[in-house]
Design an enzyme around this catalytic site. Structure first.
Site, PDB file in Angstrom:
ATOM      1  N   SER A 163       0.805  -1.222   0.000  1.00  0.00           N
ATOM      2  CA  SER A 163       0.000   0.000   0.000  1.00  0.00           C
ATOM      3  C   SER A 163       0.836   1.269   0.000  1.00  0.00           C
ATOM      4  O   SER A 163       1.893   1.337   0.639  1.00  0.00           O
ATOM      5  CB  SER A 163      -0.870  -0.012   1.259  1.00  0.00           C
ATOM      6  OG  SER A 163      -1.415   1.253   1.504  1.00  0.00           O
ATOM      7  N   GLU A 208       0.120   3.636   1.730  1.00  0.00           N
ATOM      8  CA  GLU A 208       0.169   4.068   3.141  1.00  0.00           C
ATOM      9  C   GLU A 208       1.573   3.908   3.709  1.00  0.00           C
ATOM     10  O   GLU A 208       1.930   4.570   4.679  1.00  0.00           O
ATOM     11  CB  GLU A 208      -0.750   3.192   3.978  1.00  0.00           C
ATOM     12  CG  GLU A 208      -2.110   3.731   4.413  1.00  0.00           C
ATOM     13  CD  GLU A 208      -2.156   5.113   5.031  1.00  0.00           C
ATOM     14  OE1 GLU A 208      -2.650   6.018   4.335  1.00  0.00           O
ATOM     15  OE2 GLU A 208      -1.750   5.302   6.177  1.00  0.00           O
ATOM     16  N   TYR A 211      -1.536   0.357  10.642  1.00  0.00           N
ATOM     17  CA  TYR A 211      -1.801  -0.310   9.358  1.00  0.00           C
ATOM     18  C   TYR A 211      -0.600  -0.151   8.422  1.00  0.00           C
ATOM     19  O   TYR A 211      -0.126  -1.128   7.822  1.00  0.00           O
ATOM     20  CB  TYR A 211      -3.059   0.284   8.715  1.00  0.00           C
ATOM     21  CG  TYR A 211      -3.272  -0.129   7.278  1.00  0.00           C
ATOM     22  CD1 TYR A 211      -3.876  -1.342   6.962  1.00  0.00           C
ATOM     23  CD2 TYR A 211      -2.870   0.693   6.221  1.00  0.00           C
ATOM     24  CE1 TYR A 211      -4.070  -1.731   5.633  1.00  0.00           C
ATOM     25  CE2 TYR A 211      -3.056   0.320   4.905  1.00  0.00           C
ATOM     26  CZ  TYR A 211      -3.656  -0.897   4.603  1.00  0.00           C
ATOM     27  OH  TYR A 211      -3.837  -1.270   3.300  1.00  0.00           O
TER      28      TYR A 211
HETATM   29  P1  NAP Z   1     -11.377  -4.887   1.745  1.00  0.00           P
HETATM   30  O1  NAP Z   1     -12.538  -4.580   0.850  1.00  0.00           O
HETATM   31  O2  NAP Z   1     -11.362  -4.352   3.137  1.00  0.00           O
HETATM   32  O3  NAP Z   1     -11.267  -6.490   1.820  1.00  0.00           O
HETATM   33  C1  NAP Z   1     -10.450  -7.138   2.764  1.00  0.00           C
HETATM   34  C2  NAP Z   1     -10.636  -8.648   2.635  1.00  0.00           C
HETATM   35  O4  NAP Z   1      -9.778  -9.293   3.603  1.00  0.00           O
HETATM   36  C3  NAP Z   1     -12.053  -9.146   2.909  1.00  0.00           C
HETATM   37  O5  NAP Z   1     -12.356 -10.159   1.987  1.00  0.00           O
HETATM   38  C4  NAP Z   1     -11.940  -9.734   4.322  1.00  0.00           C
HETATM   39  O6  NAP Z   1     -12.872 -10.758   4.578  1.00  0.00           O
HETATM   40  C5  NAP Z   1     -10.542 -10.320   4.258  1.00  0.00           C
HETATM   41  N1  NAP Z   1      -9.957 -10.627   5.571  1.00  0.00           N
HETATM   42  C6  NAP Z   1      -9.714  -9.745   6.570  1.00  0.00           C
HETATM   43  N2  NAP Z   1      -9.142 -10.382   7.599  1.00  0.00           N
HETATM   44  C7  NAP Z   1      -9.025 -11.690   7.260  1.00  0.00           C
HETATM   45  C8  NAP Z   1      -8.515 -12.861   7.907  1.00  0.00           C
HETATM   46  N3  NAP Z   1      -8.025 -12.829   9.145  1.00  0.00           N
HETATM   47  N4  NAP Z   1      -8.528 -14.028   7.245  1.00  0.00           N
HETATM   48  C9  NAP Z   1      -9.035 -14.097   5.999  1.00  0.00           C
HETATM   49  N5  NAP Z   1      -9.541 -13.029   5.323  1.00  0.00           N
HETATM   50  C10 NAP Z   1      -9.535 -11.849   5.960  1.00  0.00           C
HETATM   51  O7  NAP Z   1     -10.017  -4.437   1.065  1.00  0.00           O
HETATM   52  P2  NAP Z   1      -9.706  -4.060  -0.469  1.00  0.00           P
HETATM   53  O8  NAP Z   1      -9.963  -2.602  -0.658  1.00  0.00           O
HETATM   54  O9  NAP Z   1     -10.314  -5.053  -1.375  1.00  0.00           O
HETATM   55  O10 NAP Z   1      -8.121  -4.207  -0.478  1.00  0.00           O
HETATM   56  C11 NAP Z   1      -7.496  -5.471  -0.771  1.00  0.00           C
HETATM   57  C12 NAP Z   1      -6.089  -5.457  -0.219  1.00  0.00           C
HETATM   58  O11 NAP Z   1      -5.342  -4.403  -0.811  1.00  0.00           O
HETATM   59  C13 NAP Z   1      -5.980  -5.236   1.287  1.00  0.00           C
HETATM   60  O12 NAP Z   1      -4.878  -5.988   1.738  1.00  0.00           O
HETATM   61  C14 NAP Z   1      -5.672  -3.758   1.417  1.00  0.00           C
HETATM   62  O13 NAP Z   1      -4.991  -3.491   2.631  1.00  0.00           O
HETATM   63  C15 NAP Z   1      -4.805  -3.552   0.203  1.00  0.00           C
HETATM   64  N6  NAP Z   1      -4.816  -2.207  -0.392  1.00  0.00           N
HETATM   65  C16 NAP Z   1      -5.996  -1.623  -0.711  1.00  0.00           C
HETATM   66  C17 NAP Z   1      -5.990  -0.374  -1.324  1.00  0.00           C
HETATM   67  C18 NAP Z   1      -7.271   0.320  -1.721  1.00  0.00           C
HETATM   68  O14 NAP Z   1      -7.212   1.517  -1.988  1.00  0.00           O
HETATM   69  N7  NAP Z   1      -8.380  -0.396  -1.807  1.00  0.00           N
HETATM   70  C19 NAP Z   1      -4.762   0.263  -1.603  1.00  0.00           C
HETATM   71  C20 NAP Z   1      -3.586  -0.393  -1.274  1.00  0.00           C
HETATM   72  C21 NAP Z   1      -3.610  -1.634  -0.678  1.00  0.00           C
HETATM   73  P3  NAP Z   1     -14.314 -10.497   5.265  1.00  0.00           P
HETATM   74  O15 NAP Z   1     -15.255 -10.256   4.119  1.00  0.00           O
HETATM   75  O16 NAP Z   1     -14.563 -11.753   5.984  1.00  0.00           O
HETATM   76  O17 NAP Z   1     -14.162  -9.294   6.167  1.00  0.00           O
HETATM   77  O1  G4F Z   2     -10.513   6.637   2.364  1.00  0.00           O
HETATM   78  P1  G4F Z   2      -9.586   6.609   3.498  1.00  0.00           P
HETATM   79  O2  G4F Z   2     -10.091   6.037   4.778  1.00  0.00           O
HETATM   80  O3  G4F Z   2      -8.297   5.846   2.968  1.00  0.00           O
HETATM   81  P2  G4F Z   2      -6.756   5.785   3.424  1.00  0.00           P
HETATM   82  O4  G4F Z   2      -6.589   6.069   4.860  1.00  0.00           O
HETATM   83  O5  G4F Z   2      -5.972   6.601   2.458  1.00  0.00           O
HETATM   84  O6  G4F Z   2      -6.451   4.229   3.213  1.00  0.00           O
HETATM   85  C1  G4F Z   2      -6.902   3.547   2.040  1.00  0.00           C
HETATM   86  O7  G4F Z   2      -5.913   3.643   1.050  1.00  0.00           O
HETATM   87  C2  G4F Z   2      -4.677   2.973   1.374  1.00  0.00           C
HETATM   88  C3  G4F Z   2      -3.742   3.206   0.188  1.00  0.00           C
HETATM   89  O8  G4F Z   2      -3.053   4.411   0.395  1.00  0.00           O
HETATM   90  C4  G4F Z   2      -4.970   1.511   1.596  1.00  0.00           C
HETATM   91  F1  G4F Z   2      -3.817   0.840   1.839  1.00  0.00           F
HETATM   92  C5  G4F Z   2      -5.927   1.350   2.765  1.00  0.00           C
HETATM   93  O9  G4F Z   2      -6.232  -0.022   2.937  1.00  0.00           O
HETATM   94  C6  G4F Z   2      -7.201   2.104   2.432  1.00  0.00           C
HETATM   95  O10 G4F Z   2      -7.819   1.450   1.339  1.00  0.00           O
HETATM   96  O11 G4F Z   2      -9.067   8.091   3.848  1.00  0.00           O
HETATM   97  C7  G4F Z   2      -8.486   8.918   2.875  1.00  0.00           C
HETATM   98  C8  G4F Z   2      -8.265  10.322   3.455  1.00  0.00           C
HETATM   99  C9  G4F Z   2      -7.513  10.340   4.802  1.00  0.00           C
HETATM  100  O12 G4F Z   2      -6.517  11.328   4.747  1.00  0.00           O
HETATM  101  C10 G4F Z   2      -8.564  10.723   5.818  1.00  0.00           C
HETATM  102  O13 G4F Z   2      -8.076  11.466   6.936  1.00  0.00           O
HETATM  103  O14 G4F Z   2      -9.537  10.897   3.725  1.00  0.00           O
HETATM  104  C11 G4F Z   2      -9.471  11.584   4.958  1.00  0.00           C
HETATM  105  N1  G4F Z   2     -10.828  11.725   5.498  1.00  0.00           N
HETATM  106  C12 G4F Z   2     -11.445  12.909   5.770  1.00  0.00           C
HETATM  107  N2  G4F Z   2     -12.639  12.693   6.305  1.00  0.00           N
HETATM  108  C13 G4F Z   2     -11.647  10.728   5.868  1.00  0.00           C
HETATM  109  C14 G4F Z   2     -12.799  11.334   6.378  1.00  0.00           C
HETATM  110  N3  G4F Z   2     -11.515   9.389   5.803  1.00  0.00           N
HETATM  111  C15 G4F Z   2     -12.552   8.623   6.239  1.00  0.00           C
HETATM  112  N4  G4F Z   2     -12.441   7.287   6.156  1.00  0.00           N
HETATM  113  N5  G4F Z   2     -13.698   9.188   6.775  1.00  0.00           N
HETATM  114  C16 G4F Z   2     -13.870  10.539   6.864  1.00  0.00           C
HETATM  115  O15 G4F Z   2     -14.874  11.032   7.336  1.00  0.00           O
END
Ligand code: NAP
Ligand code: G4F
Length: 335
Positions: free
Chosen positions: A124, A126, A148
Site C-alpha cells: 500500500s 500508506e 496499518y
Molecule cells: P477490503 O474490501 O477491506 O477487503 C479485505 C478482505 O480481507 C475481505 O475479503 C476480508 O474478509 C478479508 N480478511 C480480513 N481479515 C481476514 C482474515 N483474518 N482471514 C481471511 N480473510 C480476511 O479491502 P480491499 O480494498 O479489497 O483491499 C485489498 C487489499 O489491498 C488489502 O490488503 C488492502 O490493505 C490492500 N490495499 C488496498 C488499497 C485500496 O485503496 N483499496 C490500496 C492499497 C492496498 P471479510 O469479508 O470476511 O471481512
Molecule cells: O478513504 P480513506 O479512509 O483511505 P486511506 O486512509 O488513504 O487508506 C486507504 O488507502 C490505502 C492506500 O493508500 C490503503 F492501503 C488502505 O487499505 C485504504 O484502502 O481516507 C483517505 C483520506 C484520509 O486522509 C482521511 O483522513 O480521507 C481523509 N478523510 C477525511 N474525512 C476521511 C474522512 N476518511 C474517512 N475514512 N472518513 C472521513 O470522514
C-alpha cells in the site's frame, strides 16, 4: 498447464474485481473466506456459480497450508487484510496479526507446499506515510504513519525477503487508493458518495467529515486488478507502484459528488474533530512510470468519472433499498 488462482480476501472490493478478471481470462478461481456468523458474500454473489470457495484464516497457519495443498494454485493473490486505517489505532495488535504476520504465514505456506507458486502481496501507498518526496516511486523510502502502514511495510519487506532468500516468485504491488461502487462504506470516497445519495433522497441533511485537505491519488479498482495480474506474468519478479499520477483533495471528492446531484457541498459538510487521525498522511501521489513501461498498464477511468459512477450507483441502491436512519447514525459515528 491450467491456470489456477487462489485469492485471499475474495469477499473484499479488490477480490471481487480480480475474480471477475481472472475468470474472463479462463482461470479456475478459488477464494478463501473466513468463517462468519453473517453473510459477507455480497460482492461476489454474482460469481457464486463460477468460483470455488474454501474456508481459511490468515491467523491460522494450518488452514493456509491445507488450502494451498488442496487447491494446488499456480498463482496466489494475498489481498486479505484489516484494511481500514483508523481501526488500526484501535486494534493495533490484531492489525499486525492480519495485515503483517498474515503475510509471513502465507509465504511460509507457499514455501512449504510448492515454492513454484507465484505470489502477489497487496502492499500500500500508506507505507510512504510522511512522504520523503513527491511523487512517490518504487525507490521512495517508507515512513508509515499508522499501525496499518507499519504492518503493510512489514509485509512488503517480508515479500522482498522471501524472494531474495528462497528465490520465490513473490511480488509486492504498491497500490495507491483505488475505489469503486463496491468500496466499503467507511472509506472516504464511498462515505461521501453514500452520504450525497442519502442527502439527495432526503434521508439525512448532514455529512460529518474529517480532514478535507488530505490529498490522495485515487483510481478505479477495476483497473488496478489488471496490474496485479500483469505483475505475475513478468519474466522476473519485482515490485511496482500502481497509481494514476494525479492527486486530488477530499474536498474535491465532496465538491464533485455533491455537484453530481445538483447540490453545494458547503451547505451539508460539517467538520467532526473525532474523525481527524492521530497522525495523518497528508499527501500521496504516485509515479506509475515503471508500471506503464514494464507492465503496459494504464488507468482507464478518470477521477471525475469514478466519483460520478459511485454517486450514481449509491443513488440507484438507496432508491431501491432505503436504509434505516439508525444505520446512518451508526456509519457516521464510526467512520
Ligand atoms: P477490503 O474490501 O477491506 O477487503 C479485505 C478482505 O480481507 C475481505 O475479503 C476480508 O474478509 C478479508 N480478511 C480480513 N481479515 C481476514 C482474515 N483474518 N482471514 C481471511 N480473510 C480476511 O479491502 P480491499 O480494498 O479489497 O483491499 C485489498 C487489499 O489491498 C488489502 O490488503 C488492502 O490493505 C490492500 N490495499 C488496498 C488499497 C485500496 O485503496 N483499496 C490500496 C492499497 C492496498 P471479510 O469479508 O470476511 O471481512
Ligand atoms: O478513504 P480513506 O479512509 O483511505 P486511506 O486512509 O488513504 O487508506 C486507504 O488507502 C490505502 C492506500 O493508500 C490503503 F492501503 C488502505 O487499505 C485504504 O484502502 O481516507 C483517505 C483520506 C484520509 O486522509 C482521511 O483522513 O480521507 C481523509 N478523510 C477525511 N474525512 C476521511 C474522512 N476518511 C474517512 N475514512 N472518513 C472521513 O470522514
Amino acid at each position: 498447464m491450467d491456470q489456477i488462482a487462489f485469492i485471499t480476501g475474495i469477499t473484499g472490493q479488490d477480490g471481487s474485481y480480480l475474480a471477475e478478471f481472472l475468470l474472463d481470462k479462463g482461470y479456475r478461481v478459488v477464494g478463501m473466506t473466513r468463517r462468519s456468523s453473517t453473510d459477507s458474500m455480497e460482492r461476489i454473489e454474482h460469481l457464486q456459480t463460477r468460483i470455488e470457495l474454501l474456508q481459511g484464516d490468515l491467523l491460522d497457519q494450518a488452514s493456509l497450508v491445507a488450502a494451498i495443498q488442496a487447491v494446488k494454485p499456480t498463482e496466489i493473490y494475498n489481498l486479505a487484510a484489516m484494511s481500514f486505517v483508523p481501526t488500526s489505532w484501535n486494534q493495533p495488535v490484531l492489525t499486525a496479526e492480519f495485515t503483517g504476520l498474515g503475510v509471513t504465514r502465507m509465504l511460509e505456506a507457499v514455501r512449504q507446499v510448492d515454492p513454484a507458486i507465484k505470489f502477489y502481496q497487496a502492499s500500500s501507498s500508506e507505507m510512504f506515510g510522511k512522504v520523503r518526496e513527491v511523487p512517490q516511486n518504487e525507490l521512495t523510502p517508507f515512513h508509515p504513519r499508522s499501525p496499518y502502514g507499519v504492518a503493510k511495510a512489514y509485509g512488503h519487506f517480508l515479500t522482498v525477503n522471501y524472494r531474495e532468500s528462497y528465490g520465490l516468485f513473490a511480488v509486492s504491488g504498491i497500490l495507491f487508493n483505488h475505489e469503486s461502487p463496491r468500496r466499503g462504506l467507511e472509506f472516504v470516497t464511498r462515505k461521501v458518495t453514500d452520504g450525497v445519495a442519502r442527502i439527495s433522497l432526503g434521508l439525512t441533511n448532514v455529512l460529518r467529515m474529517g480532514n478535507l485537505d488530505a490529498r490522495r491519488d485515487w483510481g478505479f479498482a477495476g483497473d488496478y486488478v489488471r496490474a496485479m495480474w500483469a505483475m505475475l506474468q513478468q519474466p522476473v519478479a519485482c515490485d511496482y507502484v500502481v497509481a494514476t499520477g494525479i492527486d486530488h483533495s477530499v474536498r474535491d471528492v465532496c465538491q464533485i459528488a455533491f455537484e453530481r446531484v445538483g447540490l453545494d457541498y458547503e451547505k451539508y459538510v460539517v467538520l467532526d474533530e473525532h474523525l481527524l487521525r492521530p497522525a495523518e498522511v497528508d499527501h500521496l501521489l504516485g509515479d506509475p512510470t515503471k508500471a506503464r513501461q514494464e507492465l503496459g498498464w494504464q488507468p482507464t477511468v478518470s477521477f471525475e468519472d469514478l466519483i460520478c459512477m459511485m454517486v450514481d450507483a449509491d443513488m440507484e441502491r438507496l432508491r431501491n433499498h432505503p436504509v434505516r436512519h439508525a444505520d446512518v447514525a451508526f456509519a457516521s459515528a464510526h467512520s
